[in-house]
Write a protein that holds these residues in place. Sequence first.
Motif, PDB file in Angstrom:
ATOM      1  N   LEU A   1       1.344  11.922   6.043  1.00 20.55           N
ATOM      2  CA  LEU A   1       0.783  10.590   5.802  1.00 20.55           C
ATOM      3  C   LEU A   1       1.387   9.561   6.760  1.00 20.55           C
ATOM      4  O   LEU A   1       0.689   8.678   7.271  1.00 20.55           O
TER       5      LEU A   1
ATOM      6  N   VAL B   1       0.555   4.105  -2.785  1.00 21.98           N
ATOM      7  CA  VAL B   1       0.372   5.520  -2.454  1.00 21.98           C
ATOM      8  C   VAL B   1       1.465   6.377  -3.095  1.00 21.98           C
ATOM      9  O   VAL B   1       1.187   7.416  -3.705  1.00 21.98           O
ATOM     10  N   ALA B   2       2.706   5.914  -2.981  1.00 23.17           N
ATOM     11  CA  ALA B   2       3.822   6.661  -3.572  1.00 23.17           C
ATOM     12  C   ALA B   2       3.645   6.763  -5.088  1.00 23.17           C
ATOM     13  O   ALA B   2       3.824   7.832  -5.679  1.00 23.17           O
ATOM     14  N   ASN B   3       3.263   5.653  -5.716  1.00 22.16           N
ATOM     15  CA  ASN B   3       3.045   5.683  -7.173  1.00 22.16           C
ATOM     16  C   ASN B   3       1.909   6.621  -7.559  1.00 22.16           C
ATOM     17  O   ASN B   3       2.011   7.367  -8.529  1.00 22.16           O
ATOM     18  N   TYR B   4       0.839   6.558  -6.778  1.00 20.58           N
ATOM     19  CA  TYR B   4      -0.312   7.418  -7.066  1.00 20.58           C
ATOM     20  C   TYR B   4       0.104   8.885  -7.042  1.00 20.58           C
ATOM     21  O   TYR B   4      -0.184   9.647  -7.976  1.00 20.58           O
ATOM     22  N   LEU B   5       0.783   9.274  -5.994  1.00 17.90           N
ATOM     23  CA  LEU B   5       1.129  10.696  -5.848  1.00 17.90           C
ATOM     24  C   LEU B   5       2.226  11.119  -6.830  1.00 17.90           C
ATOM     25  O   LEU B   5       2.237  12.249  -7.317  1.00 17.90           O
ATOM     26  N   GLU B   6       3.145  10.190  -7.124  1.00 16.29           N
ATOM     27  CA  GLU B   6       4.241  10.511  -8.038  1.00 16.29           C
ATOM     28  C   GLU B   6       3.745  10.720  -9.467  1.00 16.29           C
ATOM     29  O   GLU B   6       4.293  11.520 -10.220  1.00 16.29           O
TER      30      GLU B   6
ATOM     31  N   TYR C   1       4.222  13.847   2.619  1.00 15.70           N
ATOM     32  CA  TYR C   1       4.590  12.503   3.047  1.00 15.70           C
ATOM     33  C   TYR C   1       4.726  12.390   4.568  1.00 15.70           C
ATOM     34  O   TYR C   1       4.239  11.425   5.162  1.00 15.70           O
TER      35      TYR C   1
ATOM     36  N   MET D   1     -10.856   4.732  -8.571  1.00 14.60           N
ATOM     37  CA  MET D   1     -10.032   5.740  -9.244  1.00 14.60           C
ATOM     38  C   MET D   1     -10.733   6.445 -10.412  1.00 14.60           C
ATOM     39  O   MET D   1     -10.567   7.655 -10.573  1.00 14.60           O
TER      40      MET D   1
ATOM     41  N   MET E   1       0.837  -1.213   0.000  1.00 13.83           N
ATOM     42  CA  MET E   1       0.000   0.000   0.000  1.00 13.83           C
ATOM     43  C   MET E   1       0.870   1.261   0.000  1.00 13.83           C
ATOM     44  O   MET E   1       0.546   2.242  -0.669  1.00 13.83           O
ATOM     45  N   VAL E   2       1.958   1.227   0.758  1.00 15.40           N
ATOM     46  CA  VAL E   2       2.884   2.362   0.745  1.00 15.40           C
ATOM     47  C   VAL E   2       3.368   2.611  -0.685  1.00 15.40           C
ATOM     48  O   VAL E   2       3.402   3.750  -1.161  1.00 15.40           O
ATOM     49  N   ASP E   3       3.686   1.545  -1.369  1.00 10.94           N
ATOM     50  CA  ASP E   3       4.159   1.667  -2.740  1.00 10.94           C
ATOM     51  C   ASP E   3       3.044   2.193  -3.648  1.00 10.94           C
ATOM     52  O   ASP E   3       3.282   3.057  -4.508  1.00 10.94           O
TER      53      ASP E   3
ATOM     54  N   TRP F   1      -7.585  15.887  -6.141  1.00 10.45           N
ATOM     55  CA  TRP F   1      -7.288  17.153  -5.465  1.00 10.45           C
ATOM     56  C   TRP F   1      -5.797  17.465  -5.437  1.00 10.45           C
ATOM     57  O   TRP F   1      -5.406  18.615  -5.281  1.00 10.45           O
ATOM     58  N   HIS F   2      -4.962  16.451  -5.585  1.00 13.26           N
ATOM     59  CA  HIS F   2      -3.522  16.701  -5.498  1.00 13.26           C
ATOM     60  C   HIS F   2      -2.842  16.737  -6.860  1.00 13.26           C
ATOM     61  O   HIS F   2      -1.617  16.790  -6.949  1.00 13.26           O
TER      62      HIS F   2
ATOM     63  N   THR G   1      -1.345  18.152   1.749  1.00 15.34           N
ATOM     64  CA  THR G   1      -0.835  16.809   1.981  1.00 15.34           C
ATOM     65  C   THR G   1       0.676  16.850   1.961  1.00 15.34           C
ATOM     66  O   THR G   1       1.273  17.775   1.408  1.00 15.34           O
TER      67      THR G   1
END
Lengths: 458, 458
Positions: free
Chosen positions: B89, B17-22, B86, B65, B13-15, B71-72, B84
């Motif tokens: 989070l 989330v990171a992919n989503y935001l990146e 990191y 999705m 999930m961390v990965d 929003w970000h 937001t």
Amino acid sequence: MDAEEFRRRGMEMVDYVANYLENIEQRPVYPDVEPGYLRSLIPTEAPLEPDNYDDIIKDVDRVIMPGVTHWHSPYFFAYFPAATSYPALLADMLCGAIGCIGFSWAASPACTELETVMLDWLGKMLNLPEHFIAGTHGHGGGVIQSTASEATLVTLLAARCKAVRRVQASNPEKSEAEILSKLVAYTSEQAHCSVERASLIGGAMIKKVPTDNNYAVGGDMFKKMLEEDKAAGLIPFYFCATLGTTASCAFDRITELGPICNKENIWMHIDAAYAGSAFICPEFRPLLNGIEFADSFNFNPHKWLLINFDCSTMWVKKREDLIGAFKMEPLYLKHENQESGKKRFRSLKMWFVFRMYGIQGLHCRWFKRFDNNPGYCKSKQHELYVFLPSCQGSNRLNELLLKRITKSREIHLVPCQLSGRFVLRFAICARTTDSRHIQQAWRHITQLTFEILQEPNH
Amino acid sequence: MDAEEFRRRGMEMVDYVANYLENIEQRPVYPDVEPGYLRSLIPTEAPLEPDNYDDIIKDVDRVIMPGVTHWHSPYFFAYFPAATSYPALLADMLCGAIGCIGFSWAASPACTELETVMLDWLGKMLNLPEHFIAGTHGHGGGVIQSTASEATLVTLLAARCKAVRRVQASNPEKSEAEILSKLVAYTSEQAHCSVERASLIGGAMIKKVPTDNNYAVGGDMFKKMLEEDKAAGLIPFYFCATLGTTASCAFDRITELGPICNKENIWMHIDAAYAGSAFICPEFRPLLNGIEFADSFNFNPHKWLLINFDCSTMWVKKREDLIGAFKMEPLYLKHENQESGKKRFRSLKMWFVFRMYGIQGLHCRWFKRFDNNPGYCKSKQHELYVFLPSCQGSNRLNELLLKRITKSREIHLVPCQLSGRFVLRFAICARTTDSRHIQQAWRHITQLTFEILQEPNH
């Protein structure tokens, strides 16, 4: 911190969280700190330059953990359960990443829509009457609130608005202030203090209905108050019934109260904050009979249903009653399909939990442990949830006992007041509490009681 | 799911989330779905047996999705920023694990104490007057609320309680209902709709003070209304001033309004929800001059200050004014050092963010990007935060333009109403928005405008 560092730190945090929850039993459930302990442990101002992340994590152990009351320790028997589960924690991570503010459909369609459907799922698990299910054409439906107190306030205000409109319809000469000064809400004398607070906020009078020997409100007593108040020119408009009172888990008799409310145009709200999760089990569902008379119903999945705070679910018979009371439409919010209320994407937690456990997994999880417990004095009604281990003792003994329990920090309890008596209240809270913990707690309580009784002044 | 599986799924999930935001920039900022899209994509009831976790994650991509307004995304210019970062989070993951409900000191000392100290840290960053800082002996201090709307409601109710008591002290014969019917609150006609809603909830009259050419309220106009209302027998009790209105980021002139409120025993609340974060920068701090007259002050770090929703910070001059208005003490909550309000451990987010960025890191982060922007028409006051790119166009042109923008889904905007004109509102929102995105958005807007102007009926 960039995405790459977040990946590394996030994985460390996942491990920290897993370790914390896996080993929580080894921590003293109640902290050994005095008020003001924290201020001296950290600087008086924020740092000018960034700190080091490793130092922050060290400080979590040095500054935070020593001051935490561990709600998820199996030795936590105070207040009420704060639900948690791994699937809910995972969903919350995703919720944080999406980070939308769902105050209207357009602000995040998935957020609004999943919430409506999850409330339908849960409503069906509880076998709620059809008019509480939104479906595609329903007039009712569910919404997530932060707390049961919020649900009480919202429904009281909606009821107030409806009552004022109704009275004005037949008496157009009456001012809102005049009507407001005659409105009266009702609740049990055993109801949570948030009901009284809601009426204070709404500027409406509230009357507390006396309870029977089981600390429950029945129809007769309510009817009597109602007749007196109507004769005195007051306008009854709202009744908040409780299923599972905070002190002793008493159940108001909604099958008697409901028809009275319906007949008298009184909004009946049912607050089942504490006990509501049980109604997904067929063996406890009869306790919800009478729900068909209610205008609104609320309980807290964040207490027992494995979904972490906040997730307080509320259903109303007619959505328009709520929207009518609160809707205002500035242009910057107006967009097709607007409803209202700022919210996080909390329904993700429901979705993850319901799917990862399945209805059957949720069913069996919470109630088996109550079998074969040591035979101390239980709450009389329904013998569910709350145990009152010391209800036979004197107030003085119970107060002293609680002090010793708190000081020993092996288990954590809080008291309640019942008919003027100071009573210890023992609620099964953590997901991981099992018979072993309960028996150990019971040995601890009896030993401390024994020690007190041995002392010269007893 | 046990701790071991949570470790594995948590890291995934961390990965995620990171992919989503990146990679969020690659997603269309506004979803291409119709109301009701989601219901047909998932079952109508919760599963009886547990689902497979991998299927749930696949469904996040299939069901959730496509319906998310991102929003970000750096192309999100609608409403207001949802902060937001990191570190926030990470702190939220820890907050979820501890999972305490901090409604009293005893319920989790660290939660209560860190919140008080973090509000002191932030108050000092804003250079708030000393009486807003709790310290070890202060009478004032700060607390986290969920939203600015909540802060407005809470302070209006506290002001109402104080006003009723004051009037009754000199006129014991007056009933609460009688006093309530005379109370009047004030706010700008440009204020957020939550101020009007708060007064509706509190059953108090509200009057909207007209604004000047900059959409701000000054002392003269307010004084005039005040004198008329007092002459008519009304009791002014509350003024909600706005620093940074939602529509155009206007600033009420609190240095003029404050002395009037203080003299007339009117509670002055300052709602700086949107603009407040800027005041940590010395160059913007003068906008907060006049704060010394306020009884309460609120802004939303969850808008600009890298702390994700919810984190709305509120300070009061006298804590007892709040506690006096709301305190009720059932025994199950009464424990040494009780205050009130159910809350998550939200101050952890503040602690992580302030430490990981440092005051200097927060300073420079938000305002540099406003340099060298394309020269479209800016909001007149302070030339900060909100741009109104089409304020020269006709209502008809602007409405058509907004429809095209929304349909294209390349950027996302919402409109506002100013002096009867339909105006497009362009707010810089995402943490990662930079000049490149703004210029691209500007090219997009001008091109669509050009296309419309070419059409025959223009």
